[in-house]
Write a protein that holds these residues in place. Sequence first.
Motif, PDB file in Angstrom:
ATOM      1  N   ASP A 164       0.818  -1.203   0.000  1.00  0.00           N
ATOM      2  CA  ASP A 164       0.000   0.000   0.000  1.00  0.00           C
ATOM      3  C   ASP A 164       0.856   1.258   0.000  1.00  0.00           C
ATOM      4  OD1 ASP A 164      -2.427  -1.366   0.052  1.00  0.00           O
ATOM      5  OD2 ASP A 164      -2.386  -1.503   2.235  1.00  0.00           O
ATOM      6  N   ASP A 165       2.128   1.105   0.386  1.00  0.00           N
ATOM      7  CA  ASP A 165       3.042   2.234   0.453  1.00  0.00           C
ATOM      8  C   ASP A 165       4.195   2.022  -0.520  1.00  0.00           C
ATOM      9  OD1 ASP A 165       1.487   3.207   2.517  1.00  0.00           O
ATOM     10  OD2 ASP A 165       2.821   2.474   4.082  1.00  0.00           O
ATOM     11  N   TYR A 174       9.831   4.115  -1.912  1.00  0.00           N
ATOM     12  CA  TYR A 174      10.614   5.320  -2.174  1.00  0.00           C
ATOM     13  C   TYR A 174       9.913   6.589  -1.670  1.00  0.00           C
ATOM     14  CZ  TYR A 174      12.616   1.888  -5.288  1.00  0.00           C
ATOM     15  OH  TYR A 174      13.156   0.735  -5.791  1.00  0.00           O
ATOM     16  N   CYS A 175       8.591   6.661  -1.820  1.00  0.00           N
ATOM     17  CA  CYS A 175       7.828   7.867  -1.483  1.00  0.00           C
ATOM     18  C   CYS A 175       7.095   7.768  -0.152  1.00  0.00           C
ATOM     19  CB  CYS A 175       6.788   8.156  -2.573  1.00  0.00           C
ATOM     20  SG  CYS A 175       7.500   8.374  -4.203  1.00  0.00           S
ATOM     21  N   GLY A 176       6.942   6.551   0.365  1.00  0.00           N
ATOM     22  CA  GLY A 176       6.159   6.352   1.577  1.00  0.00           C
ATOM     23  C   GLY A 176       4.685   6.231   1.222  1.00  0.00           C
ATOM     24  N   PRO A 177       3.812   6.574   2.163  1.00  0.00           N
ATOM     25  CA  PRO A 177       2.376   6.475   1.894  1.00  0.00           C
ATOM     26  C   PRO A 177       1.990   7.426   0.754  1.00  0.00           C
ATOM     27  CG  PRO A 177       2.787   6.807   4.227  1.00  0.00           C
ATOM     28  CD  PRO A 177       4.089   7.008   3.521  1.00  0.00           C
ATOM     29  N   THR A 178       1.460   6.874  -0.279  1.00  0.00           N
ATOM     30  CA  THR A 178       1.046   7.657  -1.449  1.00  0.00           C
ATOM     31  C   THR A 178      -0.063   6.910  -2.170  1.00  0.00           C
ATOM     32  OG1 THR A 178       1.863   8.803  -3.420  1.00  0.00           O
ATOM     33  CG2 THR A 178       2.780   6.645  -2.999  1.00  0.00           C
ATOM     34  N   ASP A 179      -0.557   7.475  -3.226  1.00  0.00           N
ATOM     35  CA  ASP A 179      -1.630   6.856  -3.993  1.00  0.00           C
ATOM     36  C   ASP A 179      -1.045   5.787  -4.915  1.00  0.00           C
ATOM     37  OD1 ASP A 179      -4.204   6.452  -4.885  1.00  0.00           O
ATOM     38  OD2 ASP A 179      -4.204   8.161  -6.239  1.00  0.00           O
TER      39      ASP A 179
END
Length: 50
Positions: free
Chosen positions: A33-34, A37-42
């Motif tokens: 779900d994450d 590289y960006c962490g929590p994102t869509d």
Amino acid sequence: MGLADWVATVFGDGRREIYECRECGANLASEEDDCPYCGPTDVVQIELPG
């Protein structure tokens, strides 16, 4: 997604969808779900024609 996963996707192993981070475009495992590289994102699910 590693090289082996990409090759299996391209040459067909029954998989018909990919998951991609909308922020950076990284391919993700279906259960992620994450973005690593960006962490929590869509995360977007892309269905491939079969």
